[in-house]
Design a protein around this motif. Structure first.
Motif, mmCIF file in Angstrom:
data_model
loop_
_atom_site.group_PDB
_atom_site.id
_atom_site.type_symbol
_atom_site.label_atom_id
_atom_site.label_comp_id
_atom_site.label_asym_id
_atom_site.label_seq_id
_atom_site.Cartn_x
_atom_site.Cartn_y
_atom_site.Cartn_z
ATOM 1 N N VAL A 190 27.321 60.088 72.690
ATOM 2 C CA VAL A 190 26.372 59.506 71.754
ATOM 3 C C VAL A 190 26.108 60.532 70.659
ATOM 4 O O VAL A 190 25.930 61.717 70.944
ATOM 5 C CB VAL A 190 25.053 59.117 72.466
ATOM 6 N N VAL A 191 26.065 60.096 69.417
ATOM 7 C CA VAL A 191 25.971 61.009 68.268
ATOM 8 C C VAL A 191 24.522 61.431 68.014
ATOM 9 O O VAL A 191 23.624 60.592 67.893
ATOM 10 C CB VAL A 191 26.551 60.351 66.999
ATOM 11 N N GLU A 192 24.302 62.733 67.915
ATOM 12 C CA GLU A 192 22.973 63.253 67.620
ATOM 13 C C GLU A 192 22.663 63.163 66.129
ATOM 14 O O GLU A 192 23.506 63.481 65.283
ATOM 15 C CB GLU A 192 22.872 64.718 68.059
ATOM 16 N N VAL A 193 21.444 62.744 65.799
ATOM 17 C CA VAL A 193 20.948 62.757 64.421
ATOM 18 C C VAL A 193 19.706 63.658 64.429
ATOM 19 O O VAL A 193 18.641 63.244 64.878
ATOM 20 C CB VAL A 193 20.583 61.353 63.921
ATOM 21 N N PRO A 194 19.836 64.909 63.959
ATOM 22 C CA PRO A 194 18.710 65.841 64.045
ATOM 23 C C PRO A 194 17.671 65.641 62.942
ATOM 24 O O PRO A 194 18.014 65.317 61.809
ATOM 25 C CB PRO A 194 19.382 67.208 63.911
ATOM 26 N N TYR A 195 16.416 65.841 63.315
ATOM 27 C CA TYR A 195 15.301 65.809 62.367
ATOM 28 C C TYR A 195 14.587 67.156 62.418
ATOM 29 O O TYR A 195 14.789 67.938 63.354
ATOM 30 C CB TYR A 195 14.344 64.659 62.686
ATOM 31 N N LYS A 196 13.745 67.405 61.431
ATOM 32 C CA LYS A 196 13.172 68.754 61.301
ATOM 33 C C LYS A 196 12.049 69.039 62.278
ATOM 34 O O LYS A 196 11.677 70.192 62.473
ATOM 35 C CB LYS A 196 12.677 68.994 59.879
ATOM 36 N N SER A 197 11.488 68.005 62.895
ATOM 37 C CA SER A 197 10.334 68.236 63.750
ATOM 38 C C SER A 197 10.148 67.085 64.710
ATOM 39 O O SER A 197 10.618 65.967 64.458
ATOM 40 C CB SER A 197 9.073 68.409 62.896
ATOM 41 N N LEU A 198 9.461 67.367 65.816
ATOM 42 C CA LEU A 198 9.109 66.318 66.768
ATOM 43 C C LEU A 198 8.273 65.258 66.070
ATOM 44 O O LEU A 198 7.275 65.550 65.436
ATOM 45 C CB LEU A 198 8.313 66.930 67.928
ATOM 46 N N GLY A 199 8.704 64.002 66.161
ATOM 47 C CA GLY A 199 7.975 62.911 65.532
ATOM 48 C C GLY A 199 8.491 62.523 64.167
ATOM 49 O O GLY A 199 8.177 61.437 63.669
ATOM 50 N N ALA A 200 9.285 63.397 63.538
ATOM 51 C CA ALA A 200 9.779 63.095 62.191
ATOM 52 C C ALA A 200 10.805 61.968 62.191
ATOM 53 O O ALA A 200 11.065 61.356 61.153
ATOM 54 C CB ALA A 200 10.393 64.355 61.565
ATOM 55 N N ASP A 201 11.374 61.676 63.357
ATOM 56 C CA ASP A 201 12.401 60.637 63.471
ATOM 57 C C ASP A 201 11.824 59.229 63.595
ATOM 58 O O ASP A 201 12.540 58.250 63.417
ATOM 59 C CB ASP A 201 13.257 60.906 64.712
ATOM 60 N N LEU A 202 10.530 59.109 63.913
ATOM 61 C CA LEU A 202 9.967 57.810 64.268
ATOM 62 C C LEU A 202 10.178 56.730 63.204
ATOM 63 O O LEU A 202 10.565 55.600 63.548
ATOM 64 C CB LEU A 202 8.487 57.950 64.606
ATOM 65 N N PRO A 203 9.946 56.999 61.913
ATOM 66 C CA PRO A 203 10.176 55.946 60.912
ATOM 67 C C PRO A 203 11.598 55.386 60.937
ATOM 68 O O PRO A 203 11.798 54.168 60.849
ATOM 69 C CB PRO A 203 9.861 56.650 59.585
ATOM 70 N N ASN A 204 12.594 56.270 61.067
ATOM 71 C CA ASN A 204 13.981 55.807 61.084
ATOM 72 C C ASN A 204 14.333 55.100 62.389
ATOM 73 O O ASN A 204 15.154 54.173 62.406
ATOM 74 C CB ASN A 204 14.931 56.979 60.859
ATOM 75 N N LEU A 205 13.709 55.524 63.482
ATOM 76 C CA LEU A 205 13.924 54.846 64.754
ATOM 77 C C LEU A 205 13.363 53.425 64.697
ATOM 78 O O LEU A 205 14.004 52.470 65.129
ATOM 79 C CB LEU A 205 13.263 55.645 65.888
ATOM 80 N N LEU A 206 12.182 53.279 64.134
ATOM 81 C CA LEU A 206 11.568 51.959 64.010
ATOM 82 C C LEU A 206 12.337 51.063 63.053
ATOM 83 O O LEU A 206 12.402 49.847 63.239
ATOM 84 C CB LEU A 206 10.117 52.101 63.534
ATOM 85 N N ALA A 207 12.930 51.678 62.024
ATOM 86 C CA ALA A 207 13.685 50.912 61.037
ATOM 87 C C ALA A 207 15.097 50.568 61.514
ATOM 88 O O ALA A 207 15.799 49.782 60.861
ATOM 89 C CB ALA A 207 13.757 51.682 59.725
ATOM 90 N N GLY A 208 15.511 51.137 62.627
ATOM 91 C CA GLY A 208 16.841 50.853 63.151
ATOM 92 C C GLY A 208 17.941 51.690 62.543
ATOM 93 O O GLY A 208 19.126 51.413 62.757
ATOM 94 N N ALA A 213 18.131 60.229 68.056
ATOM 95 C CA ALA A 213 17.387 61.161 67.209
ATOM 96 C C ALA A 213 16.904 62.341 68.035
ATOM 97 O O ALA A 213 16.385 62.178 69.134
ATOM 98 C CB ALA A 213 16.195 60.450 66.570
ATOM 99 N N SER A 214 17.073 63.543 67.500
ATOM 100 C CA SER A 214 16.534 64.741 68.137
ATOM 101 C C SER A 214 15.634 65.459 67.138
ATOM 102 O O SER A 214 15.643 65.150 65.942
ATOM 103 C CB SER A 214 17.654 65.677 68.595
ATOM 104 N N SER A 215 14.876 66.421 67.640
ATOM 105 C CA SER A 215 14.055 67.225 66.730
ATOM 106 C C SER A 215 14.723 68.553 66.429
ATOM 107 O O SER A 215 14.072 69.565 66.193
ATOM 108 C CB SER A 215 12.650 67.438 67.313
ATOM 109 N N GLY A 216 16.051 68.547 66.422
ATOM 110 C CA GLY A 216 16.806 69.719 65.992
ATOM 111 C C GLY A 216 17.588 70.366 67.127
ATOM 112 O O GLY A 216 17.349 70.133 68.312
ATOM 113 N N THR A 217 18.536 71.205 66.751
ATOM 114 C CA THR A 217 19.361 71.919 67.716
ATOM 115 C C THR A 217 18.491 72.810 68.592
ATOM 116 O O THR A 217 17.677 73.583 68.097
ATOM 117 C CB THR A 217 20.416 72.774 66.989
ATOM 118 N N GLY A 218 18.669 72.685 69.881
ATOM 119 C CA GLY A 218 17.900 73.492 70.809
ATOM 120 C C GLY A 218 16.547 72.919 71.154
ATOM 121 O O GLY A 218 15.805 73.497 71.950
#
Length: 317
Positions: free
Chosen positions: A173-191, A150-155
């Motif tokens: 490894v495949v990047e999955v971008p999110y709109k903001s720092l921290g926005a990925d945490l729920p999906n990271l915790l959920a696997g 998970a990343s917080s977006g390109t760049g």
């Protein structure tokens, strides 16, 4: 003579404003989701800062566009000290990838002081069958594109760090971008995504609970709270470090005496025993630098990451 008189009038006006500042609530725009590390950091200093200044302080979350949405909103505010901006590393990176002449750091937004600096930590969901960075690399090499991060977006600094790791380790490894720092945490915790990067204040509880496994720290030394987790250099990837930071900026034109008053009160707030203890315990380094020093630090960060962006050929789509 007229120019000199105009400059003197400006200084006197700024001094008069500082003497009466603040006389109403202050708003701090923060360009990330509520509960993310930069948001929690600014909220940790707000109560004591409000007490010191004698006025309420409102934190206004404006996530999106890698921090640019909040930056634009802050930069167009009146330069009177009543609207501030909680900038982070991604705002500096925006100035490299998509410079917006309406909201650049050290230009349309001027430095007040930094709050804290924290190394990024690489983690994986507990379901991922690796327990070290070396095992993660071996798994990724055996199954190209078989893992996601998970990343917080390109760049974003997370994408840049991940790209450096991928290049140094020769993995895909495949990047999955999110709109903001921290926005990925729920999906990271959920696997739903395998790996991620954030700071100890965000990841610590989930590492301790066993939901996430820490693989490496992207700093120059191990963290006391995660003494068993090696640095990237110790794990076999020397020369790769990434620190996230956040700090307060104000619209350009804000009177110098107001900026100085804000910096002095923020420095005192950061050094309050309970605030200092909280920041240090979170694995962060205390900020509070004078405006000129913080501005110079931001320039150095832009130079450092500009080289990475060029070498990786990263561009906004």
């Amino acid at each position: 003579m007229r120019v000199w008189l105009a400059a003197l009038a400006c200084v006197l006006c700024g001094s008069a404003l500082a003497q009466n500042f603040p006389s109403k609530p202050i708003k701090i725009i923060t360009p990330v989701v509520a509960g993310s590390a930069p948001d929690l950091r600014v909220r940790s200093v707000v109560p004591k800062l409000a007490e010191a200044l004698g006025q309420p302080i409102i934190v206004d979350n404006r996530p999106g566009a890698n921090g640019a949405i909040g930056a634009r909103e802050a930069a167009k505010a009146a330069p009177d000290g009543y609207t501030l901006f909680n900038a982070n590393i991604n705002n500096a990176l925006n100035d490299l990838l998509a410079p917006d002449p309406s909201c650049r750091l050290n230009q349309e937004l001027v430095a007040v002081t930094d709050l804290a600096l924290s190394p990024l930590i690489m983690v994986v969901n507990s379901s991922v069958r690796v327990n070290s960075l070396r095992e993660f690399i071996e798994f990724a090499r055996s199954k190209p594109k078989g893992l996601t991060y998970a990343s917080s977006g390109t760049g974003s600094v997370i994408q840049l760090l991940a790209e450096r790791i991928k290049s140094a380790a020769s993995i895909d490894v495949v990047e999955v971008p999110y709109k903001s720092l921290g926005a990925d945490l729920p999906n990271l915790l959920a696997g739903h995504v395998d790996a991620g990067f954030s700071v100890l204040s965000t990841l610590g509880p989930h590492i301790r609970s066993g939901k996430l496994k820490a693989l490496a720290v992207a700093g120059p030394r191990r963290l006391a709270a995660l003494s068993e987790v090696p640095t990237l250099a110790e794990a076999g990837l020397p020369g790769i470090e990434a620190t996230v930071w956040n700090g307060i900026f104000a619209p350009a034109g804000t009177p110098r005496p107001v900026i100085q008053l804000l910096q002095q009160n923020l420095l005192r707030t950061l050094n309050a025993p309970d605030v200092r203890e909280q920041i240090v315990a979170s694995g962060a380094e205390l900020g509070g630098r004078p405006p000129e020093e913080f501005a110079a630090f931001v320039r150095a960060e832009i130079l450092k990451w500009g080289k990475v962006i060029k070498e990786a050929g990263i561009r906004l789509e």
